[in-house]
Design a protein around this motif. Structure first.
Motif, PDB file in Angstrom:
ATOM      1  N   ARG A 268      38.045 -76.965  -7.343  1.00  0.00           N
ATOM      2  CA  ARG A 268      38.771 -75.975  -8.164  1.00  0.00           C
ATOM      3  C   ARG A 268      37.791 -75.155  -9.007  1.00  0.00           C
ATOM      4  NH1 ARG A 268      42.765 -79.029 -11.574  1.00  0.00           N
ATOM      5  NH2 ARG A 268      44.002 -79.035  -9.656  1.00  0.00           N
ATOM      6  N   GLY A 269      36.709 -75.800  -9.446  1.00  0.00           N
ATOM      7  CA  GLY A 269      35.719 -75.113 -10.268  1.00  0.00           C
ATOM      8  C   GLY A 269      34.676 -74.356  -9.475  1.00  0.00           C
ATOM      9  N   SER A 270      34.891 -74.211  -8.158  1.00  0.00           N
ATOM     10  CA  SER A 270      33.991 -73.429  -7.278  1.00  0.00           C
ATOM     11  C   SER A 270      32.553 -73.925  -7.318  1.00  0.00           C
ATOM     12  CB  SER A 270      34.045 -71.932  -7.641  1.00  0.00           C
ATOM     13  OG  SER A 270      35.358 -71.434  -7.505  1.00  0.00           O
ATOM     14  N   ASP A 271      32.387 -75.258  -7.288  1.00  0.00           N
ATOM     15  CA  ASP A 271      31.059 -75.867  -7.275  1.00  0.00           C
ATOM     16  C   ASP A 271      30.906 -76.674  -5.987  1.00  0.00           C
ATOM     17  OD1 ASP A 271      28.708 -77.274  -7.670  1.00  0.00           O
ATOM     18  OD2 ASP A 271      29.059 -77.557  -9.814  1.00  0.00           O
ATOM     19  N   PRO A 272      30.441 -76.041  -4.902  1.00  0.00           N
ATOM     20  CA  PRO A 272      30.358 -76.747  -3.621  1.00  0.00           C
ATOM     21  C   PRO A 272      29.385 -77.920  -3.650  1.00  0.00           C
ATOM     22  CG  PRO A 272      29.271 -74.610  -3.483  1.00  0.00           C
ATOM     23  CD  PRO A 272      29.999 -74.640  -4.798  1.00  0.00           C
ATOM     24  N   ASP A 273      28.323 -77.833  -4.457  1.00  0.00           N
ATOM     25  CA  ASP A 273      27.335 -78.913  -4.497  1.00  0.00           C
ATOM     26  C   ASP A 273      27.925 -80.177  -5.120  1.00  0.00           C
ATOM     27  OD1 ASP A 273      25.214 -77.354  -3.362  1.00  0.00           O
ATOM     28  OD2 ASP A 273      25.081 -76.305  -5.269  1.00  0.00           O
ATOM     29  N   ALA A 274      28.612 -80.016  -6.255  1.00  0.00           N
ATOM     30  CA  ALA A 274      29.249 -81.173  -6.888  1.00  0.00           C
ATOM     31  C   ALA A 274      30.344 -81.733  -5.985  1.00  0.00           C
ATOM     32  CB  ALA A 274      29.822 -80.789  -8.247  1.00  0.00           C
ATOM     33  N   ALA A 275      31.102 -80.834  -5.336  1.00  0.00           N
ATOM     34  CA  ALA A 275      32.176 -81.290  -4.446  1.00  0.00           C
ATOM     35  C   ALA A 275      31.607 -82.119  -3.294  1.00  0.00           C
ATOM     36  CB  ALA A 275      32.949 -80.088  -3.909  1.00  0.00           C
ATOM     37  N   LEU A 276      30.511 -81.669  -2.698  1.00  0.00           N
ATOM     38  CA  LEU A 276      29.877 -82.419  -1.612  1.00  0.00           C
ATOM     39  C   LEU A 276      29.373 -83.775  -2.107  1.00  0.00           C
ATOM     40  CD1 LEU A 276      27.855 -79.751   0.389  1.00  0.00           C
ATOM     41  CD2 LEU A 276      29.790 -81.117   1.204  1.00  0.00           C
ATOM     42  N   TYR A 277      28.841 -83.811  -3.323  1.00  0.00           N
ATOM     43  CA  TYR A 277      28.342 -85.073  -3.890  1.00  0.00           C
ATOM     44  C   TYR A 277      29.477 -86.095  -3.994  1.00  0.00           C
ATOM     45  CZ  TYR A 277      27.080 -88.384  -7.573  1.00  0.00           C
ATOM     46  OH  TYR A 277      26.893 -89.527  -8.308  1.00  0.00           O
ATOM     47  N   TYR A 278      30.625 -85.689  -4.542  1.00  0.00           N
ATOM     48  CA  TYR A 278      31.718 -86.640  -4.695  1.00  0.00           C
ATOM     49  C   TYR A 278      32.330 -87.019  -3.351  1.00  0.00           C
ATOM     50  CZ  TYR A 278      31.291 -85.968  -9.679  1.00  0.00           C
ATOM     51  OH  TYR A 278      30.800 -85.936 -10.952  1.00  0.00           O
ATOM     52  N   LEU A 279      32.371 -86.072  -2.417  1.00  0.00           N
ATOM     53  CA  LEU A 279      32.827 -86.403  -1.065  1.00  0.00           C
ATOM     54  C   LEU A 279      31.912 -87.460  -0.456  1.00  0.00           C
ATOM     55  CD1 LEU A 279      34.663 -85.783   1.413  1.00  0.00           C
ATOM     56  CD2 LEU A 279      32.917 -84.108   2.094  1.00  0.00           C
ATOM     57  N   ALA A 280      30.597 -87.277  -0.596  1.00  0.00           N
ATOM     58  CA  ALA A 280      29.645 -88.238  -0.053  1.00  0.00           C
ATOM     59  C   ALA A 280      29.773 -89.596  -0.728  1.00  0.00           C
ATOM     60  CB  ALA A 280      28.217 -87.697  -0.219  1.00  0.00           C
ATOM     61  N   ARG A 281      29.986 -89.597  -2.045  1.00  0.00           N
ATOM     62  CA  ARG A 281      30.176 -90.857  -2.770  1.00  0.00           C
ATOM     63  C   ARG A 281      31.340 -91.651  -2.177  1.00  0.00           C
ATOM     64  NH1 ARG A 281      29.231 -91.153  -8.448  1.00  0.00           N
ATOM     65  NH2 ARG A 281      30.536 -93.027  -8.397  1.00  0.00           N
ATOM     66  N   MET A 282      32.445 -90.970  -1.927  1.00  0.00           N
ATOM     67  CA  MET A 282      33.640 -91.654  -1.438  1.00  0.00           C
ATOM     68  C   MET A 282      33.468 -92.119   0.001  1.00  0.00           C
ATOM     69  SD  MET A 282      36.715 -89.486  -3.248  1.00  0.00           S
ATOM     70  CE  MET A 282      37.824 -90.872  -3.383  1.00  0.00           C
ATOM     71  N   LEU A 283      32.843 -91.293   0.823  1.00  0.00           N
ATOM     72  CA  LEU A 283      32.603 -91.701   2.209  1.00  0.00           C
ATOM     73  C   LEU A 283      31.636 -92.884   2.261  1.00  0.00           C
ATOM     74  CD1 LEU A 283      32.315 -88.207   3.924  1.00  0.00           C
ATOM     75  CD2 LEU A 283      34.154 -89.888   4.252  1.00  0.00           C
ATOM     76  N   GLU A 284      30.598 -92.847   1.425  1.00  0.00           N
ATOM     77  CA  GLU A 284      29.620 -93.929   1.385  1.00  0.00           C
ATOM     78  C   GLU A 284      30.263 -95.226   0.937  1.00  0.00           C
ATOM     79  OE1 GLU A 284      25.706 -95.554   1.762  1.00  0.00           O
ATOM     80  OE2 GLU A 284      26.674 -93.744   2.514  1.00  0.00           O
ATOM     81  N   ALA A 285      31.279 -95.122   0.095  1.00  0.00           N
ATOM     82  CA  ALA A 285      31.957 -96.315  -0.415  1.00  0.00           C
ATOM     83  C   ALA A 285      32.994 -96.860   0.560  1.00  0.00           C
ATOM     84  CB  ALA A 285      32.626 -96.004  -1.749  1.00  0.00           C
ATOM     85  N   GLY A 286      33.167 -96.174   1.692  1.00  0.00           N
ATOM     86  CA  GLY A 286      34.100 -96.686   2.690  1.00  0.00           C
ATOM     87  C   GLY A 286      35.504 -96.124   2.584  1.00  0.00           C
ATOM     88  N   GLU A 287      35.660 -95.003   1.857  1.00  0.00           N
ATOM     89  CA  GLU A 287      36.978 -94.383   1.749  1.00  0.00           C
ATOM     90  C   GLU A 287      37.439 -93.913   3.127  1.00  0.00           C
ATOM     91  OE1 GLU A 287      40.043 -94.156   0.225  1.00  0.00           O
ATOM     92  OE2 GLU A 287      38.809 -93.845  -1.561  1.00  0.00           O
ATOM     93  N   ASP A 288      38.729 -93.989   3.381  1.00  0.00           N
ATOM     94  CA  ASP A 288      39.293 -93.540   4.646  1.00  0.00           C
ATOM     95  C   ASP A 288      39.139 -92.016   4.754  1.00  0.00           C
ATOM     96  OD1 ASP A 288      40.738 -92.970   6.896  1.00  0.00           O
ATOM     97  OD2 ASP A 288      42.683 -93.604   6.085  1.00  0.00           O
ATOM     98  N   PRO A 289      38.381 -91.502   5.743  1.00  0.00           N
ATOM     99  CA  PRO A 289      38.194 -90.049   5.847  1.00  0.00           C
ATOM    100  C   PRO A 289      39.509 -89.286   6.017  1.00  0.00           C
ATOM    101  CG  PRO A 289      36.555 -91.189   7.176  1.00  0.00           C
ATOM    102  CD  PRO A 289      37.540 -92.233   6.717  1.00  0.00           C
ATOM    103  N   LEU A 290      40.506 -89.900   6.642  1.00  0.00           N
ATOM    104  CA  LEU A 290      41.783 -89.196   6.789  1.00  0.00           C
ATOM    105  C   LEU A 290      42.496 -89.045   5.451  1.00  0.00           C
ATOM    106  CD1 LEU A 290      43.235 -90.506  10.164  1.00  0.00           C
ATOM    107  CD2 LEU A 290      42.468 -88.190   9.609  1.00  0.00           C
ATOM    108  N   PHE A 291      42.320 -90.021   4.548  1.00  0.00           N
ATOM    109  CA  PHE A 291      42.853 -89.863   3.197  1.00  0.00           C
ATOM    110  C   PHE A 291      42.198 -88.652   2.525  1.00  0.00           C
ATOM    111  CE2 PHE A 291      41.807 -90.505  -1.303  1.00  0.00           C
ATOM    112  CZ  PHE A 291      43.082 -90.474  -1.861  1.00  0.00           C
ATOM    113  N   LEU A 292      40.883 -88.544   2.684  1.00  0.00           N
ATOM    114  CA  LEU A 292      40.170 -87.412   2.093  1.00  0.00           C
ATOM    115  C   LEU A 292      40.604 -86.096   2.736  1.00  0.00           C
ATOM    116  CD1 LEU A 292      36.635 -89.040   1.854  1.00  0.00           C
ATOM    117  CD2 LEU A 292      38.147 -88.476  -0.049  1.00  0.00           C
ATOM    118  N   ALA A 293      40.805 -86.119   4.045  1.00  0.00           N
ATOM    119  CA  ALA A 293      41.249 -84.902   4.732  1.00  0.00           C
ATOM    120  C   ALA A 293      42.614 -84.458   4.207  1.00  0.00           C
ATOM    121  CB  ALA A 293      41.308 -85.138   6.238  1.00  0.00           C
ATOM    122  N   ARG A 294      43.512 -85.424   3.965  1.00  0.00           N
ATOM    123  CA  ARG A 294      44.830 -85.072   3.419  1.00  0.00           C
ATOM    124  C   ARG A 294      44.695 -84.459   2.024  1.00  0.00           C
ATOM    125  NH1 ARG A 294      46.225 -89.960   6.041  1.00  0.00           N
ATOM    126  NH2 ARG A 294      45.950 -91.164   4.123  1.00  0.00           N
TER     127      ARG A 294
END
Length: 443
Positions: A268-294
């Motif tokens: 929402r804050g138009s920060d692609p770098d921070a957004a990618l960081y948190y996406l990577a954090r969640m994927l690295e932690a084993g979050e379900d990618p389909l949950f993230l896609a939703r």
């Protein structure tokens, strides 16, 4: 063995020096002896900390300690009892029931009559049901116990409002880099030997602890057990020895919601770098990618909307790409969608319009649409005016009749207000033009 005989046995064990010589886990050896020994919670225990101020005024009320595991909640409660000359009584909501609570309350009343107060520490207090939580209220109000409850869950959601209103919530923070390093240094001092790690591996061990002091000291013990004489591990060797890599979080608890919130707000804050960081954090932690896609699809409709109509298309395509490719290749499609959303023009106009329309629909009730836009399949309905005067927009100049489609009793309302950015700039031009035609033709 009865509790009295058990205590006597423990005392004899200690008196004989056997307890001193018995092996102790490192977290037990380094357990703080005073409140000033606790690391990482200076906002609570520092010079201007909340608990420091309470102790200076020699007044202590009931408290809720909220924070992740291994941050010192139990230790601080025990030391707090020592500092205020209160009897320390500990219960766990996981193993205790109504009978245990009644027994603890009765014992506290007996102590009170003899002039001794009780600090009742309840671990995992959020696991008690509402009735059990309510049972604390009378003994808190009459001073029978000073309740100190510990929870890893958000008290606002998990504890009764009545209980929260009688206790102060203190937030324990995950131990930062400096606090974990202090624990490592203390461990080295107590054991009289350095950690067999190079600088990079030591940094990796701090990250593995993930802000948990107890976990940090357990990892230190594992390192010492694993190292051969003269061996020094690098980061890659450390990971292999400990069979542990990136820090994880509990996907069912606050960590899960904190990170998805951080991802959403970064987009929402138009920060692609921070957004990618948190996406990577969640994927690295084993979050379900389909949950993230939703969730990414949700961001497209809530925060980008019609400012870029392609956003929703791309997010749905990312979900389909993950379904088709699987992990880890499909995760790149989700990352691409996140970058697209973060760099897209933002608009919540459609989101707000829908919410406003839902509120009006709920409040206004079952109003009949204007008769000129209702079909008249029967003669009776036609005689009642159904369909009378309806103008077919395609037959009108500019394919626009300008008729009013709202119920007469409701009157015309405005819900959608597109901002002057992205594709919605074009939508606003159309809407302004139609509003001009509507005014002209209605007059």
């Amino acid at each position: 063995m009865s509790p009295n005989r058990q205590r006597a046995s423990n005392s004899l064990f200690s008196a004989a020096g056997l307890e001193r010589d018995a092996p102790h886990p490192l977290p037990d050896k380094l357990r703080p002896q005073t409140l000033s020994d606790v690391v990482g919670q200076d906002h609570i225990l520092g010079l201007d900390g909340a608990l420091t101020r309470m102790l200076e005024t020699r007044t202590l009320g009931s408290l809720i300690f909220w924070g992740p595991p291994g941050t010192g909640k139990t230790t601080v409660a025990r030391l707090l009892a020592n500092a205020t000359a209160l009897h320390f009584e500990q219960l766990s909501a996981v193993f205790s029931g109504v009978a245990d609570l009644k027994k603890a309350f009765d014992a506290a009343r007996a102590r009170r009559e003899s002039g001794t107060g009780t600090l009742l520490f309840v671990d995992e207090v959020h696991r008690f049901n509402r009735a059990q939580q309510d049972s604390f209220l009378p003994v808190m109000e009459d001073g029978t116990v000073i309740l100190v409850g510990a929870t890893t869950e958000n008290p606002s959601f998990e504890l009764n409002a009545a209980l929260l209103s009688r206790a102060r919530v203190l937030v324990f923070r995950s131990l930062d880099w400096e606090a974990i390093e202090k624990l490592f240094a203390r461990a080295e001092q107590v054991e009289g030997k350095p950690l067999p790690l190079d600088a990079e591996a030591r940094s990796a061990l701090v990250r593995m602890a993930d802000g948990d002091g107890r976990a940090a000291l357990t990892l230190v013990e594992e390192v010492w057990r694993s190292a051969r004489e003269g061996e020094v591990f690098n980061a890659e060797q450390l990971q292999g020895v400990l069979q542990r890599r990136a820090p994880i979080y509990d996907k069912s608890a606050d960590g899960h919601y904190n990170l998805i919130s951080a991802l959403h707000k970064s987009v929402r804050g138009s920060d692609p770098d921070a957004a990618l960081y948190y996406l990577a954090r969640m994927l690295e932690a084993g979050e379900d990618p389909l949950f993230l896609a939703r969730r990414v699809v949700r961001m497209a409709v809530e925060d980008i909307g019609l400012a870029d109509p392609q956003a929703l298309v791309i997010c749905n395509a990312a979900k389909d790409a993950y379904d088709f490719l699987g992990s880890p290749e499909g995760e790149l499609a989700i990352a691409q969608a996140v970058i697209y959303l973060a760099t897209a023009p933002k608009s919540n106009a459609a989101y707000k319009a829908f919410g406003a329309a839902m509120r009006v629909a709920k409040d206004a009730g079952s109003l009949l649409p204007p008769k000129h836009i209702l079909n008249a399949p029967t003669g009776l309905m036609k005689s009642e005016g159904y369909g009378g005067g309806y103008q077919y927009d395609h037959d009108m100049p500019d394919a626009f009749s300008g008729q009013d489609y709202f119920p007469e009793m409701l009157g015309r309302r405005t819900f959608y207000d597109p901002p002057d950015r992205g594709f919605e700039r074009e939508i606003r031009k159309r809407m302004d033009y139609w509003a001009k035609l509507r005014r002209e033709r209605s007059s």
